[in-house]
Motif scaffolding. Sequence first.
Motif, PDB file in Angstrom:
ATOM      1  N   THR A  67      63.417 107.269  33.423  1.00 42.32           N
ATOM      2  CA  THR A  67      63.452 107.727  34.806  1.00 42.32           C
ATOM      3  C   THR A  67      64.626 107.023  35.464  1.00 42.32           C
ATOM      4  O   THR A  67      64.583 105.812  35.713  1.00 42.32           O
ATOM      5  CB  THR A  67      62.137 107.381  35.537  1.00 42.32           C
ATOM      6  OG1 THR A  67      61.069 108.139  34.961  1.00 42.32           O
ATOM      7  CG2 THR A  67      62.227 107.716  37.025  1.00 42.32           C
ATOM      8  N   ASP A  68      65.687 107.777  35.721  1.00 44.63           N
ATOM      9  CA  ASP A  68      66.919 107.161  36.230  1.00 44.63           C
ATOM     10  C   ASP A  68      67.254 107.606  37.646  1.00 44.63           C
ATOM     11  O   ASP A  68      68.379 107.418  38.110  1.00 44.63           O
ATOM     12  CB  ASP A  68      68.096 107.433  35.285  1.00 44.63           C
ATOM     13  CG  ASP A  68      68.404 108.910  35.122  1.00 44.63           C
ATOM     14  OD1 ASP A  68      67.518 109.742  35.409  1.00 44.63           O
ATOM     15  OD2 ASP A  68      69.531 109.232  34.687  1.00 44.63           O
ATOM     16  N   ILE A  69      66.256 108.165  38.344  1.00 46.32           N
ATOM     17  CA  ILE A  69      66.385 108.380  39.785  1.00 46.32           C
ATOM     18  C   ILE A  69      65.019 108.139  40.403  1.00 46.32           C
ATOM     19  O   ILE A  69      64.017 108.733  39.988  1.00 46.32           O
ATOM     20  CB  ILE A  69      66.929 109.786  40.137  1.00 46.32           C
ATOM     21  CG1 ILE A  69      67.040 109.925  41.649  1.00 46.32           C
ATOM     22  CG2 ILE A  69      66.088 110.902  39.507  1.00 46.32           C
ATOM     23  CD1 ILE A  69      67.865 111.082  42.119  1.00 46.32           C
ATOM     24  N   ASP A  70      64.987 107.207  41.363  1.00 51.70           N
ATOM     25  CA  ASP A  70      63.711 106.769  41.924  1.00 51.70           C
ATOM     26  C   ASP A  70      64.022 105.894  43.144  1.00 51.70           C
ATOM     27  O   ASP A  70      65.112 105.325  43.255  1.00 51.70           O
ATOM     28  CB  ASP A  70      62.949 105.977  40.852  1.00 51.70           C
ATOM     29  CG  ASP A  70      61.592 105.492  41.324  1.00 51.70           C
ATOM     30  OD1 ASP A  70      60.628 106.254  41.176  1.00 51.70           O
ATOM     31  OD2 ASP A  70      61.505 104.354  41.832  1.00 51.70           O
ATOM     32  N   ASP A  71      63.047 105.765  44.029  1.00 51.65           N
ATOM     33  CA  ASP A  71      63.242 104.942  45.220  1.00 51.65           C
ATOM     34  C   ASP A  71      63.599 103.495  44.866  1.00 51.65           C
ATOM     35  O   ASP A  71      64.424 102.863  45.536  1.00 51.65           O
ATOM     36  CB  ASP A  71      61.978 104.952  46.091  1.00 51.65           C
ATOM     37  CG  ASP A  71      61.787 106.288  46.803  1.00 51.65           C
ATOM     38  OD1 ASP A  71      62.784 107.016  46.965  1.00 51.65           O
ATOM     39  OD2 ASP A  71      60.640 106.594  47.187  1.00 51.65           O
ATOM     40  N   LYS A  72      62.975 102.967  43.803  1.00 55.73           N
ATOM     41  CA  LYS A  72      63.241 101.579  43.406  1.00 55.73           C
ATOM     42  C   LYS A  72      64.681 101.413  42.923  1.00 55.73           C
ATOM     43  O   LYS A  72      65.312 100.384  43.179  1.00 55.73           O
ATOM     44  CB  LYS A  72      62.272 101.152  42.312  1.00 55.73           C
ATOM     45  CG  LYS A  72      60.825 101.052  42.779  1.00 55.73           C
ATOM     46  CD  LYS A  72      59.901 100.689  41.631  1.00 55.73           C
ATOM     47  CE  LYS A  72      58.456 100.610  42.085  1.00 55.73           C
ATOM     48  NZ  LYS A  72      57.527 100.299  40.964  1.00 55.73           N
TER      49      LYS A  72
END
Length: 492
Positions: A67-72
């Motif tokens: 997962t390489d797009i996220d809020d974190k």
Amino acid sequence: MIKLFNTLSKNIEVFKPIDEVVKIYCCGVTVYDLCHLGHARSYIAWDILRRFLIYSDYKVKYVQNFTDIDDKILKRAKEENISMSEVSEKNITEFHKDMDALGIMRPDSMPKATNHICNICSFIKVLEDKGFAYARGGDVYYSVFKNKNYGKLSNQNILEQNINQQGRMTTDESNKKDNPQDFALWKKAKENEPSFDSPWGKGRPGWHIECSAMVKDELGETIDIHLGGSDLIFPHHENEIAQSESANNKKLANYWLHNGMVNVNGQKMSKSLKNFTTIRDLLDSGTSPMTLRYFVLTVNYRKPLDFTDEALKSASEAWKNINVALSFFDITKKENLSIEVNETNEFVEETYKDMINYEISQKKIKFTNALNNDLNTAGAIAIIYELAKPLKNFINQFQRIKNLEINTNEKFHLRETLKTLEELTDVLGLKKEEIIIENRINEDQILSLINKRLIAKKEKDYAEADKIRNSLKEKGVELIDQSPELTTWVRI
């Protein structure tokens, strides 16, 4: 036959693959930071599953995503004043370093969410066209009440579920939904954040839809095994099932396997409790990669795993014994004892050969039976110990006896035992680590210290006696008190 606990049915089931290639999908990491002990526990467990399937003559295709797009990730990019992709790529590199160190086989494919945006959008459009999804001002949500089977994995009542268990939902998001339980498939772009084009405007995918799309793209509509931590059962895996089965009208996975969580000294590992440990920190502190791997294997993958200093120390000692046995040829060569790997067996007595071959075959059967039983790694390790014992005992013997003689039968036993030990430890992913035996304490020094200890005990100076014992143990020598006047020793 391999039997696995299926979270979906809540039962141990005989594993029956769909076709000749076993298709496995494992939920990967969100690449915003270094991996922690929970990741080590999970990926070691699934590495054993994969290795054992291969050992059992199955062909396996193993996929694990990033997962390489996220809020974190976006938060970390802002903190470090770099781009989202730079944060992701940096942590993907560090992920591989940690996994390689732990001896975890690299997946056959490691797709990134950002490389599947078109497929994700197509997947969402199918759900929208079928009436399972609805758009709200640039956002798209899945309507859980349209799915009569929603909740079948976690076995929870929809109205009682913790809808924000993973902490990824905002207040603004909840106000747009038809129902609080609905979850985001697509999120409208925020100002100054990376975004992608879609039929609903610029934005980015929700967390759950990434895996549904990547499973289908990489492995097909129905796979054999879906893997993850038990914290992913709800909502992540529940939502994956809802999305995929609504879109495809087919079962997503036949078997769902989940590993137990990690505690540290009896408490849940978390940054707030200041007991959060990364794999890198643990390895840098002196714990060897195979000690960590061995420790994880001592507890069934479904049970909680408690990291304590005592447990890791115990694992270190146990692994050291196995590692010595695996290093048999290295040690014997340094001691000028020649037992060649490919030495001929023509002078071995046939009855003796048959006996040893039978004993080893029985150990292999017990080892396989243990792993067949829902990956009982503790049972498998017990067999590893049985194989390591004669090798370790022989090493202790020839290190103490000069010009030790060994007959052809004994050489055959040691060779075959070592070959089997190497074969079975490979199934568990346990790899020989370097043993430093230079500058080792010699026999005269050991005997001198034993004599000093006996004098200390007679004078009731037990503190000094314990100090000598502990000093020798640190140098790889274990003392065995046979009587008040007699102490023997072995190398460990």
